[in-house]
Scaffold this motif. Structure first.
Motif, PDB file in Angstrom:
ATOM      1  N   ARG A 146      -5.943  10.133   1.439  1.00 54.70           N
ATOM      2  CA  ARG A 146      -4.642  10.827   1.004  1.00 54.70           C
ATOM      3  C   ARG A 146      -3.208  10.653   1.897  1.00 54.70           C
ATOM      4  O   ARG A 146      -2.361  10.675   1.338  1.00 54.70           O
ATOM      5  CB  ARG A 146      -5.026  12.113   0.854  1.00 54.70           C
ATOM      6  N   ASN A 147      -3.589  10.209   2.955  1.00 51.87           N
ATOM      7  CA  ASN A 147      -1.959   9.931   3.830  1.00 51.87           C
ATOM      8  C   ASN A 147      -2.018   8.466   3.937  1.00 51.87           C
ATOM      9  O   ASN A 147      -1.087   8.113   4.878  1.00 51.87           O
ATOM     10  CB  ASN A 147      -2.671  10.313   5.126  1.00 51.87           C
ATOM     11  N   ALA A 148      -2.292   7.808   3.098  1.00 47.16           N
ATOM     12  CA  ALA A 148      -2.133   6.057   2.901  1.00 47.16           C
ATOM     13  C   ALA A 148      -0.571   6.057   3.101  1.00 47.16           C
ATOM     14  O   ALA A 148      -0.200   4.879   3.726  1.00 47.16           O
ATOM     15  CB  ALA A 148      -2.744   5.542   1.938  1.00 47.16           C
ATOM     16  N   VAL A 149       0.282   6.517   2.303  1.00 49.23           N
ATOM     17  CA  VAL A 149       1.585   6.382   2.262  1.00 49.23           C
ATOM     18  C   VAL A 149       2.311   6.497   3.664  1.00 49.23           C
ATOM     19  O   VAL A 149       2.997   5.486   4.199  1.00 49.23           O
ATOM     20  CB  VAL A 149       2.549   7.260   1.226  1.00 49.23           C
ATOM     21  N   ARG A 150       1.811   7.719   4.340  1.00 48.05           N
ATOM     22  CA  ARG A 150       2.437   8.074   5.636  1.00 48.05           C
ATOM     23  C   ARG A 150       1.743   6.775   6.639  1.00 48.05           C
ATOM     24  O   ARG A 150       2.655   6.342   7.601  1.00 48.05           O
ATOM     25  CB  ARG A 150       2.058   9.217   6.022  1.00 48.05           C
ATOM     26  N   GLN A 151       0.817   6.454   6.614  1.00 47.87           N
ATOM     27  CA  GLN A 151      -0.018   5.791   7.547  1.00 47.87           C
ATOM     28  C   GLN A 151       0.437   4.268   7.284  1.00 47.87           C
ATOM     29  O   GLN A 151       0.776   3.716   8.274  1.00 47.87           O
ATOM     30  CB  GLN A 151      -1.677   5.599   7.310  1.00 47.87           C
ATOM     31  N   ALA A 152       0.782   3.967   5.996  1.00 45.21           N
ATOM     32  CA  ALA A 152       1.401   2.444   5.818  1.00 45.21           C
ATOM     33  C   ALA A 152       2.794   2.445   6.205  1.00 45.21           C
ATOM     34  O   ALA A 152       3.095   1.283   6.905  1.00 45.21           O
ATOM     35  CB  ALA A 152       1.376   1.922   4.200  1.00 45.21           C
ATOM     36  N   LYS A 153       3.450   3.396   6.173  1.00 45.88           N
ATOM     37  CA  LYS A 153       4.978   3.644   6.703  1.00 45.88           C
ATOM     38  C   LYS A 153       4.884   3.404   8.067  1.00 45.88           C
ATOM     39  O   LYS A 153       5.686   2.482   8.771  1.00 45.88           O
ATOM     40  CB  LYS A 153       5.718   4.403   6.335  1.00 45.88           C
ATOM     41  N   ALA A 154       4.019   3.937   8.591  1.00 45.75           N
ATOM     42  CA  ALA A 154       4.072   3.889  10.358  1.00 45.75           C
ATOM     43  C   ALA A 154       3.530   2.737  10.719  1.00 45.75           C
ATOM     44  O   ALA A 154       4.171   2.352  11.758  1.00 45.75           O
ATOM     45  CB  ALA A 154       3.099   5.007  10.863  1.00 45.75           C
TER      46      ALA A 154
ATOM     47  N   GLU B 171       1.571   4.654  16.860  1.00 47.62           N
ATOM     48  CA  GLU B 171       1.964   5.813  17.229  1.00 47.62           C
ATOM     49  C   GLU B 171       1.947   5.763  18.831  1.00 47.62           C
ATOM     50  O   GLU B 171       2.643   6.421  19.675  1.00 47.62           O
ATOM     51  CB  GLU B 171       1.243   7.011  17.078  1.00 47.62           C
ATOM     52  N   VAL B 172       1.100   4.942  19.635  1.00 54.63           N
ATOM     53  CA  VAL B 172       0.807   4.722  21.024  1.00 54.63           C
ATOM     54  C   VAL B 172       1.050   3.398  21.464  1.00 54.63           C
ATOM     55  O   VAL B 172       0.583   3.063  22.527  1.00 54.63           O
ATOM     56  CB  VAL B 172      -0.719   5.261  21.283  1.00 54.63           C
TER      57      VAL B 172
ATOM     58  N   GLU C 227      -5.703   3.637   8.750  1.00 51.72           N
ATOM     59  CA  GLU C 227      -5.646   4.747   9.633  1.00 51.72           C
ATOM     60  C   GLU C 227      -5.474   4.218  11.101  1.00 51.72           C
ATOM     61  O   GLU C 227      -4.550   4.819  11.902  1.00 51.72           O
ATOM     62  CB  GLU C 227      -6.575   5.583   9.384  1.00 51.72           C
ATOM     63  N   GLN C 228      -6.336   3.327  11.393  1.00 51.46           N
ATOM     64  CA  GLN C 228      -6.404   2.970  12.627  1.00 51.46           C
ATOM     65  C   GLN C 228      -5.102   2.261  13.261  1.00 51.46           C
ATOM     66  O   GLN C 228      -4.665   2.336  14.281  1.00 51.46           O
ATOM     67  CB  GLN C 228      -7.565   2.250  13.085  1.00 51.46           C
ATOM     68  N   THR C 229      -4.700   1.456  12.327  1.00 52.45           N
ATOM     69  CA  THR C 229      -3.268   0.565  12.814  1.00 52.45           C
ATOM     70  C   THR C 229      -2.328   1.583  12.618  1.00 52.45           C
ATOM     71  O   THR C 229      -1.329   1.520  13.483  1.00 52.45           O
ATOM     72  CB  THR C 229      -3.111  -0.199  11.434  1.00 52.45           C
TER      73      THR C 229
ATOM     74  N   GLN D 218       0.725  -1.276  -0.045  1.00 51.64           N
ATOM     75  CA  GLN D 218      -0.128  -0.037   0.042  1.00 51.64           C
ATOM     76  C   GLN D 218       0.893   1.411   0.047  1.00 51.64           C
ATOM     77  O   GLN D 218       0.562   2.246  -0.403  1.00 51.64           O
ATOM     78  CB  GLN D 218      -0.927   0.056   1.325  1.00 51.64           C
ATOM     79  N   GLU D 219       2.110   1.054   0.432  1.00 50.38           N
ATOM     80  CA  GLU D 219       3.037   2.199   0.698  1.00 50.38           C
ATOM     81  C   GLU D 219       3.736   2.558  -0.548  1.00 50.38           C
ATOM     82  O   GLU D 219       3.756   3.629  -1.441  1.00 50.38           O
ATOM     83  CB  GLU D 219       3.884   2.208   1.824  1.00 50.38           C
ATOM     84  N   LEU D 220       4.321   1.486  -0.994  1.00 49.51           N
ATOM     85  CA  LEU D 220       5.237   1.848  -2.199  1.00 49.51           C
ATOM     86  C   LEU D 220       4.669   1.972  -3.596  1.00 49.51           C
ATOM     87  O   LEU D 220       5.274   2.996  -4.445  1.00 49.51           O
ATOM     88  CB  LEU D 220       6.203   0.439  -2.569  1.00 49.51           C
TER      89      LEU D 220
END
Length: 216
Positions: A132-140, A167-168, A160-162, A109-111
């Motif tokens: 739209r933030n899928a790249v950042r979210q997948a990397k995180a 983060e926490v 997004e939830q994953t 999903q990221e690459l």
């Protein structure tokens, strides 16, 4: 044929015994997808496990003096140089097949979304159901270990939830609280759908749990 570098499945890439046995009996029924490579070979980005199973079956057939079987392949010359879109197509193929790991899905999903035109990125995001933030979210999300990723997926967490969990994760009890909150959200959503539809559990007159089915 070789495995394409953009094949989304990076773990469990070998065919299992059941697949090999099936291919030995009836061959590969579904067409695989490949694209030309600079060295003259063809990179398989859809159907690599089936292709390997046929190679094993053909080796056995040659030893037994039996004819070998060919594999039908869709040659995608239009994908030469389009690594992002190739990986996306491979993800769509593999995501719904048994055995693709959560980490492979996240990485795929990221690459692809990085190496795409704006038009392709919008289309891929809609298909994958990501924002739209899928790249950042997948990397995180990839910072989580495999066991946590499996629990998050089993608990119904989306991308997004994953990423929020990643983060926490260091906070004691964070995973448990997030999963419980998600379960409450799902239960409340189902409750509201039943209530809006006027579907009740007789005789309590309480909205029924999902799925809502009209009782006679």
């Amino acid at each position: 044929m070789v495995r394409d570098e953009q094949n989304a499945r990076e773990s469990d890439t070998e065919p299992d015994e059941e697949l090999i046995a099936s291919v030995k009996e009836i061959g590969v029924e579904e067409t695989i997808s490949v694209r030309p490579r600079p060295d003259g070979t063809y990179g398989t980005f859809k159907g690599w496990r089936r292709a390997q199973a046929q190679q094993v079956a053909n080796a056995t057939a040659e030893q037994d003096g039996r004819p070998v079987r060919r594999i039908k392949a869709h040659v995608r010359e239009d994908l030469v140089g389009r690594d992002g879109w190739t990986r996306f197509l491979s993800l769509v193929e593999n995501k719904h097949r048994e055995g693709m790991s959560e980490r492979d899905i996240l990485k795929s999903q990221e690459l692809p979304l990085i190496d795409m035109s704006d038009v392709e990125r919008r289309q891929a995001s809609r298909t994958l159901g990501v924002g739209r933030n899928a790249v950042r979210q997948a990397k995180a999300a990839q910072q989580l270990d495999d066991a946590t990723l499996r629990r998050a997926t089993a608990g119904g967490m989306d991308l997004e939830q994953t990423a929020q969990l990643a983060e926490v994760e260091h906070v004691p009890g964070a995973e448990r609280r997030l999963l419980r909150a998600l379960q409450r959200d799902h239960a409340e959503s189902a409750h509201n759908r039943c209530e809006d539809a006027g579907v009740y559990d007789v005789p309590s007159r309480q909205p029924m749990a999902a799925p809502c089915q009209q009782r006679p």
